[in-house]
Design an enzyme around this catalytic site. Structure first.
Site, PDB file in Angstrom:
ATOM      1  N   LEU A   1       0.812  -1.221   0.000  1.00 32.52           N
ATOM      2  CA  LEU A   1       0.000   0.000   0.000  1.00 32.52           C
ATOM      3  C   LEU A   1       0.843   1.268   0.000  1.00 32.52           C
ATOM      4  O   LEU A   1       0.483   2.274  -0.608  1.00 32.52           O
ATOM      5  CB  LEU A   1      -0.932   0.016   1.224  1.00 32.52           C
ATOM      6  CG  LEU A   1      -1.901  -1.149   1.355  1.00 32.52           C
ATOM      7  CD1 LEU A   1      -2.641  -1.069   2.671  1.00 32.52           C
ATOM      8  CD2 LEU A   1      -2.886  -1.151   0.184  1.00 32.52           C
TER       9      LEU A   1
ATOM     10  N   GLY B   1      11.032   5.249   4.306  1.00 33.86           N
ATOM     11  CA  GLY B   1      12.433   4.951   4.535  1.00 33.86           C
ATOM     12  C   GLY B   1      12.651   3.752   5.430  1.00 33.86           C
ATOM     13  O   GLY B   1      13.631   3.022   5.284  1.00 33.86           O
ATOM     14  N   GLU B   2      11.735   3.545   6.377  1.00 35.94           N
ATOM     15  CA  GLU B   2      11.910   2.459   7.338  1.00 35.94           C
ATOM     16  C   GLU B   2      11.302   1.148   6.875  1.00 35.94           C
ATOM     17  O   GLU B   2      11.792   0.073   7.228  1.00 35.94           O
ATOM     18  CB  GLU B   2      11.286   2.847   8.686  1.00 35.94           C
ATOM     19  CG  GLU B   2      12.160   3.727   9.534  1.00 35.94           C
ATOM     20  CD  GLU B   2      11.723   3.698  10.990  1.00 35.94           C
ATOM     21  OE1 GLU B   2      12.600   3.682  11.857  1.00 35.94           O
ATOM     22  OE2 GLU B   2      10.522   3.636  11.248  1.00 35.94           O
ATOM     23  N   GLY B   3      10.193   1.208   6.148  1.00 32.97           N
ATOM     24  CA  GLY B   3       9.541  -0.033   5.760  1.00 32.97           C
ATOM     25  C   GLY B   3       8.377   0.206   4.839  1.00 32.97           C
ATOM     26  O   GLY B   3       8.131   1.341   4.387  1.00 32.97           O
TER      27      GLY B   3
ATOM     28  N   LYS C   1       3.213  -3.825   8.734  1.00 35.54           N
ATOM     29  CA  LYS C   1       4.384  -3.020   8.380  1.00 35.54           C
ATOM     30  C   LYS C   1       5.601  -3.919   8.443  1.00 35.54           C
ATOM     31  O   LYS C   1       5.884  -4.542   9.475  1.00 35.54           O
ATOM     32  CB  LYS C   1       4.560  -1.832   9.340  1.00 35.54           C
ATOM     33  CG  LYS C   1       5.779  -0.979   8.987  1.00 35.54           C
ATOM     34  CD  LYS C   1       5.855   0.293   9.821  1.00 35.54           C
ATOM     35  CE  LYS C   1       7.062   1.124   9.403  1.00 35.54           C
ATOM     36  NZ  LYS C   1       7.144   2.396  10.134  1.00 35.54           N
TER      37      LYS C   1
ATOM     38  N   ASP D   1       8.254  12.950  15.042  1.00 32.37           N
ATOM     39  CA  ASP D   1       8.005  13.359  13.659  1.00 32.37           C
ATOM     40  C   ASP D   1       6.534  13.733  13.474  1.00 32.37           C
ATOM     41  O   ASP D   1       5.734  12.976  12.914  1.00 32.37           O
ATOM     42  CB  ASP D   1       8.398  12.217  12.709  1.00 32.37           C
ATOM     43  CG  ASP D   1       8.422  12.671  11.259  1.00 32.37           C
ATOM     44  OD1 ASP D   1       8.502  13.892  11.035  1.00 32.37           O
ATOM     45  OD2 ASP D   1       8.355  11.811  10.371  1.00 32.37           O
TER      46      ASP D   1
END
Length: 799
Positions: A34, A38-40, A53, A158
């Site tokens: 979907l 940057g992380e996953g 995730k 963030d």
């Protein structure tokens, strides 16, 4: 749920992970990707309740962080509404080797990120029903989520619009929760938040390595305020028109340097964005405090809890625009800003959706509430008929009760309005109505209404109460002045302190008008006193005399300056005391001494300094003046320059009378060192009574007389019948003596019992005259008849 996260040496991960299972061993298949960051990446799963995730680079630290998060979930603020506000991990996902690859999280349905609702262009496309009320509600829900996280010591880090989803009911969900800063209290391990976004990072963290920075709730406050500003205005708070030299700095550099449009002349708000003034003062101040004061003092930024309080208050003040149903605004801040923006730019930021808006139960209900807030019963009643078509019955009943209550309040408001139109008695009547009013906390009470000349009822009541309280204090001062025989201007400083021109001069018929006439003189007295005081402290005697007035004695005593004034004047007047200032003739009688006095004019050199200077004399039968009696020139003028001084039983009838001249300045008596002694020659021809003696020493005879006591014959006649009360017959040498209860030269001669004085029928009395009345006084005696009971009618006066 417990597990032991394992992480093998082999870190190879398939592009589309296969063979994933939950912590309990349940195999889970991923269906489609979907989103990716940057992380996953985020995947749909075969279970419609969850998303997955999967990390690009799984690590042991991430596994431990997920374990801590699963053990310490926050409280979801909207769980009772069946909505998930925090997309918290539900379970870990392991590969075939048992290593943590990612986690399961709840699937959020029907949401869009915040950009789609605060950006006007995207809002028209994605969420045309989103009005300013919904945006306020969204901001409140964002603050609510932050509070729930901060209560558990979680730090978001963030804070950006893409990490929030909002649905068509303004309910919000925060995403990317595994990037939060989490503290494992059990193992005392801190998992940092290494990510940040431009425009949402606080100035103190800009340019720093976030992989090494420990964040706090104070840092989140900055990003939260930016999100709320975005939702209310559609732009970043540090955006605007650059007025400085060269190219405008980047957004983060403006934040770092504190260049906000609120305080910096280098950055002006965009003319296409509504001004900050469309907000109520408390919201304006909140933004300025967070972005301006909070730039140097981060702790000054408002917390999530603070924002919740302010936004709840804001929602209660928003009303629908009379011209456009979809426009919400703050009436206290002027006209609808969205209508003004439409006229100015031809762009409607919250366009009306025609028939759809007219059938929108939410908008109709808000319009109904807006009419109630201004007390417009007729319009509210018409809108209520529309609500009956598509409104929940229970809610409709509540609205009907609100309309009935407001109707009752407005009827009472009419009575308040009538009371305000009255003159002298308006305050008392208004306060009586207020005392019995049952809706003191109703919002209409605080609202300015045309009924009260665009003031609120609460303001009118407060003004009346304040006016009554001040008048009460002023009247007490005036009574005190009268009781102490002082001018009301003796309290000039208190009068000025209590006087409120705005309160007292709005009604020409009020009782304060008589007080208003004193105020110009009170202002002049205040100015003069400010000159008198330093002149006295600097021993400038002539300047003191030029400025001095008896009205200053009260203030001088209060300031502890009355005795220094006496000493200063004694020193100044001492050279003038050796001069002859009066001449006197004297005569002797058994009962006392008759003295005729005539003062010489006060020297021009002194009279020019102060018009308040008068002559006076001290009188005593002892040379040391142990029991002196003081007579002022004013009193002597009233007595025709002649005074009678009775002997007391202990005094020698032929002892001399000692007279000491003096100057009088208000209550300051400046006695001379020179003493005049008077001897006696012949008996007096006529007697004038001094009012400076007590009744106990008045006309005490030296010897008894054997002459028969005369009778006083009194005849009373009236042109109409009168029921006479018990009357006291008083005698004296002057009408003043008879009319003043405090005068000692008035005495009771007898008493008349109650009787009927018939029309044109005389009533005769005979009253014996006692020996205490001298014979030569009888032909000058004046008589008064006055009721014995003070509540009876006024005195009858005869001579």
């Amino acid at each position: 749920m417990t597990f032991d996260p394992l992480f093998p040496q082999n870190k190879n991960i398939d592009s589309f992970p296969m063979g994933l299972r939950s912590s309990e061993g349940t195999v889970l298949s991923l269906q489609r990707k979907l989103n990716s960051s940057g992380e996953g990446s985020i995947y749909a799963t075969e279970d419609p309740r969850y998303f997955a995730k999967i990390y690009h680079n799984p690590s042991l630290e991430k596994a431990k962080k997920l374990q801590t998060m699963l053990l310490t979930p926050p409280s979801d603020p909207t769980a009772s509404q069946g909505h998930i506000s925090i997309a918290w991990p539900i379970d870990i996902l392991l590969n075939k080797q048992g290593a943590v690859q990612g986690f399961l999280m709840p699937k959020i349905r029907g949401g869009m990120d915040l950009t789609h609702v605060y950006n006007p262009r995207l809002r028209r496309q994605k969420a045309p029903e989103f009005n300013w009320y919904y945006l306020h509600t969204t901001a409140l829900n964002v603050a609510w989520i932050l509070k729930a996280l901060h209560d558990k010591t979680f730090i978001v880090g963030d804070l950006k619009p893409e990490n929030f989803l909002v649905n068509n009911k303004a309910l919000v969900t925060i995403l990317d929760t595994d990037s939060f800063q989490i503290y494992d209290q059990t193992n005392q391990v801190l998992f940092l938040s290494p990510v940040g976004s431009e425009g949402f990072t606080p100035p103190e963290l800009i340019g720093k390595n976030l992989n090494l920075e420990t964040r706090s709730e104070i840092h989140d406050r900055f990003g939260l305020a930016v999100l709320i500003y975005f939702l209310l205005f559609g732009v970043h708070p540090f955006s605007g028109v650059w007025k400085g030299q060269g190219e405008p700095p980047s957004l983060d550099m403006r934040i770092f340097q504190g260049l906000s449009p609120f305080s910096s002349p280098l950055l002006e708000p965009s003319p296409l964005v509504p001004p900050l003034s469309i907000l109520p003062p408390f919201l304006k101040d909140a933004f300025k405090q967070t972005f301006d004061k909070g730039h140097l003092t981060p702790t000054a930024r408002l917390s999530a809890s603070d924002w919740m309080t302010l936004l709840k208050k804001s929602l209660s003040l928003l009303e629908t625009c009379p011209a456009h149903l979809s426009h919400f605004y703050y009436p206290s801040q002027g006209h609808c800003p969205w209508c003004l923006h439409l006229l100015k730019t031809n762009v409607d930021l919250f366009p009306t959706n025609g028939t759809q808006d007219k059938n929108n139960a939410f908008l109709i209900a808000k319009q109904f509430e807006s009419f109630l807030k201004v007390g417009d019963i007729l319009k509210a009643g018409k809108v209520l008929t529309l609500l009956k078509i598509n409104c929940d019955p229970a809610l409709l009943k509540s609205y009907e009760n609100m309309l009935e209550e407001t109707s009752s309040i407005m009827e009472t408001f009419e009575k308040f309005s009538e009371a305000l139109k009255k003159g002298r008695e308006k305050d008392r009547e208004l306060l009586t109505l207020w005392k019995n009013f049952s809706f003191k906390t109703h919002p209409l009470v605080q609202r300015p209404l045309p009924l009260f000349e665009d003031k609120s009822l609460q303001d009118c009541v407060q003004r009346s109460q304040t006016r009554q309280d001040l008048l009460k204090e002023i009247n007490l001062l005036l009574k005190e002045a009268k009781a102490s025989h002082q001018s009301p201007l003796s309290y000039f400083d208190d009068l000025l302190r209590l006087w409120n021109k705005d309160l007292f001069e709005e009604d020409e018929k009020s009782e304060s008008c008589s007080i208003a006439s004193l105020m110009p003189e009170a202002h002049e007295a205040f100015k003069t006193y400010t000159l008198l005081k330093p002149a006295l402290l600097n021993h400038k005697t002539e300047e003191v005399l030029l400025l001095w007035s008896p009205i200053f004695e009260h203030r001088l005593k209060r300031d502890g300056l009355f005795e220094p004034l006496q000493r200063l004047l004694h020193t100044f007047f001492q050279p003038f005391m050796g001069k002859t200032i009066f001449k006197a003739t004297r005569t002797h009688k058994k009962e006392g001494l008759l003295v005729h006095l005539q003062f010489q004019p006060i020297p021009v050199s002194l009279k020019s300094l102060t018009p308040h200077l008068k002559h006076g004399i001290f009188l005593s039968f002892s040379k040391d003046f142990k029991t002196p009696l003081f007579i002022s020139q004013k009193k002597l003028d009233f007595l025709g320059n002649t005074i009678f001084i009775p002997f007391s039983a202990s005094e020698d009838p032929i002892s001399p009378l000692y007279i000491r001249p003096a100057f009088v300045l208000g209550e300051i008596f400046l006695g001379s060192k020179n003493i005049v002694s008077l001897d006696y020659t012949s008996p007096p021809v006529e007697i004038f009574l001094s009012t400076s003696f007590s009744k106990s020493s008045f006309f005490k005879p030296m010897k008894k007389t054997s002459e028969p006591s005369p009778f006083l014959k009194i005849r009373i006649k009236s042109s109409h019948s009168i029921e006479l009360p018990t009357l006291l017959i008083k005698g004296g040498v002057s009408r003043v003596a008879l009319l003043c209860d405090t005068e000692p030269d008035a005495f009771v001669l007898g008493e008349i019992s109650p009787c009927l004085l018939e029309e044109n029928t005389p009533l005769d009395f005979e009253i014996p005259i006692g020996e205490e009345i001298p014979k030569n006084l009888l032909n000058k005696l004046k008589i008064s008849l006055e009721p014995k009971e003070k509540k009876a009618p006024a005195s009858f006066f005869f001579s």
